[in-house]
Design an enzyme around this catalytic site. Structure first.
Site, short mmCIF file in Angstrom:
data_model
loop_
_atom_site.label_atom_id
_atom_site.label_comp_id
_atom_site.label_asym_id
_atom_site.label_seq_id
_atom_site.Cartn_x
_atom_site.Cartn_y
_atom_site.Cartn_z
N GLU A 44 0.84 -1.21 0.00
CA GLU A 44 0.00 0.00 0.00
C GLU A 44 0.87 1.26 0.00
O GLU A 44 0.60 2.21 -0.73
CB GLU A 44 -0.93 0.00 1.22
CG GLU A 44 -1.84 1.23 1.23
CD GLU A 44 -2.58 1.42 2.54
OE1 GLU A 44 -3.10 0.43 3.09
OE2 GLU A 44 -2.63 2.56 3.03
N SER A 101 -0.29 -5.61 8.59
CA SER A 101 0.11 -4.45 9.39
C SER A 101 -0.90 -4.16 10.49
O SER A 101 -0.54 -3.92 11.64
CB SER A 101 0.24 -3.24 8.45
OG SER A 101 0.36 -2.06 9.16
#
Ligand code: SF4
Length: 390
Positions: free
Chosen positions: A174, A310
């Site tokens: 990302e 994450s």
């Protein structure tokens, strides 16, 4: 010929609803939710966080992947890499015949115009999208709206001459995709991972310093041609959507204070911009685990989700501040009442620990899971806990 891009589903939602429910949902979890997120069996009590598991972005991405498989049964269907950071979900897609371009033996160069490529929830880089477009493949874009919101702001920074300072992990897809948005608009970026890295940037903003040492330190985290003397004069803060909210806020405060010292209060708006890009799903999961730890008394926490997820890692970090915490990738990590495989917070490897569950008497376990963990895995973990507690 340019690609055909599906961005709003493939009109197969009803056709895949059954298999999605079968693969990922759980009646036990629905029961626990209805029972105020609490479950009791024998000496075991489980308190489930009030927000956990699949977020709206992941739900949509997985749904679109199944729809793609159903819509194009006779075509090669690829994912650019993991659709989300959960091995169970990725393996289910592999079992349906979806191929992963990140797997050994697969290659972008072999893609043909008849192939269908699914883009993951955390997006792909501008370069990768252009490459796929040039190949004329049919694309199914599952990039989450919250990620698109970050991109919109990063593009705006670039167009206005601000460098994007991205609080994130430079190795995360990302963050790489977000950084590429800045470059595509002629802008610069710098990725900072933590307050120690932010402090280095703040020091350079305030006092300047050794340019070469700075560039060496951030070699893999800065845009090509980055010049700290030029590119730290006007900065805008962005985040990877799944970072820890408290840390992103601290990074923002540090940068703002440095810019205030450097340019003064009157000029600050010309030199510093910020906006909140932690997605609401991440925030809700972090808030829910904080509330669980505050409102319930638990002996230990079990956090379920991929080790490369994450948001799961950040949930485990919150828990580990006050309770023994076991971040497990899968229910299979719960080996026995005495043995567990888990990844300790702040480390990169899974380890085997003994004596993780109190052997006698009542035991209360707090449970949460990351945004890429389906309910059925949470249910399996609770079933194992039940078995271990007799
Ligand atoms: S964690 Fe947030 S940004 Fe990422 S897919 Fe889920 S909702 Fe979207």
């Amino acid at each position: 010929m340019p690609s055909l891009i599906f961005r709003k589903g493939l009109d197969m939602k009803d056709a895949v609803a059954g298999i999605l429910s079968e693969n990922y949902h759980s009646p036990l979890i629905e029961e626990i939710k209805a029972n105020q997120f609490t479950y009791a069996a024998g000496r075991l009590t489980v308190h489930l966080a009030q927000e956990f598991g699949f977020c709206y972005g992941v739900d949509r991405a997985v749904d679109y992947a199944y729809q793609t498989r159903s819509r194009f049964p006779d075509r090669h269907v690829y994912l650019t890499g993991e659709i989300i950071h959960n091995p169970h979900v990725n393996d289910k897609l592999r079992a349906l015949g979806v191929r992963f371009l990140s797997d050994a033996g697969e290659s972008f160069d072999a893609l043909q115009p008849a192939d269908v490529v699914i883009l993951p929830a955390f997006g792909v880089t501008v370069q990768m999208l252009a490459d796929l477009d040039a190949r004329g493949c049919t694309l199914v874009d599952t990039t989450c709206g919250s990620v698109l919101n970050v991109w919109k702001n990063v593009r705006k920074y670039a167009e206005q001459g601000y460098t994007s300072i991205i609080h994130g992990k430079v190795w995360h897809e990302e963050t790489q995709a977000t950084a590429s948005q800045a470059v595509a608009r002629g802008g610069a970026y710098l990725v900072v991972f933590n307050d120690a890295e932010t402090a280095l940037v703040c020091d350079y903003i305030r006092h300047g310093g050794d340019r070469d040492a700075f560039l060496k330190r951030f070699a893999s985290a800065a845009s090509p041609g980055f010049d700290p003397d030029r590119d730290l004069r006007q900065i805008g803060l962005a985040n990877q959507t799944t970072m820890l909210m408290t840390e992103s806020m601290a990074v923002g405060e540090m940068l703002k204070a440095a810019m205030l010292d450097r340019w003064g209060a009157d000029a600050l708006p010309q030199h510093y911009q910020a906006f909140d890009t932690i997605c609401s799903a991440t925030q809700d999961r972090q808030d829910a685990v904080v509330a669980l730890l505050k409102d319930r008394t638990v002996d230990l926490m079990v956090v379920i989700g991929g080790y490369n997820s994450s948001n799961t890692a950040n949930l485990a970090r919150i828990c580990a501040e006050s309770k023994p915490t076991f971040h497990i990738a899968d229910p299979d990590c719960l080996l026995s009442p005495t043995e567990i495989r888990h990844r300790p917070v702040g480390t990169k490897s899974e380890i085997l620990s003994q004596g993780w569950l109190p052997p006698d008497g009542p035991v209360t376990v707090g449970v949460t899971s990351g945004a890429s963990t389906p309910d059925n895995l949470v249910a399996l973990a609770i079933a194992r806990l039940t078995e271990f507690c007799g």
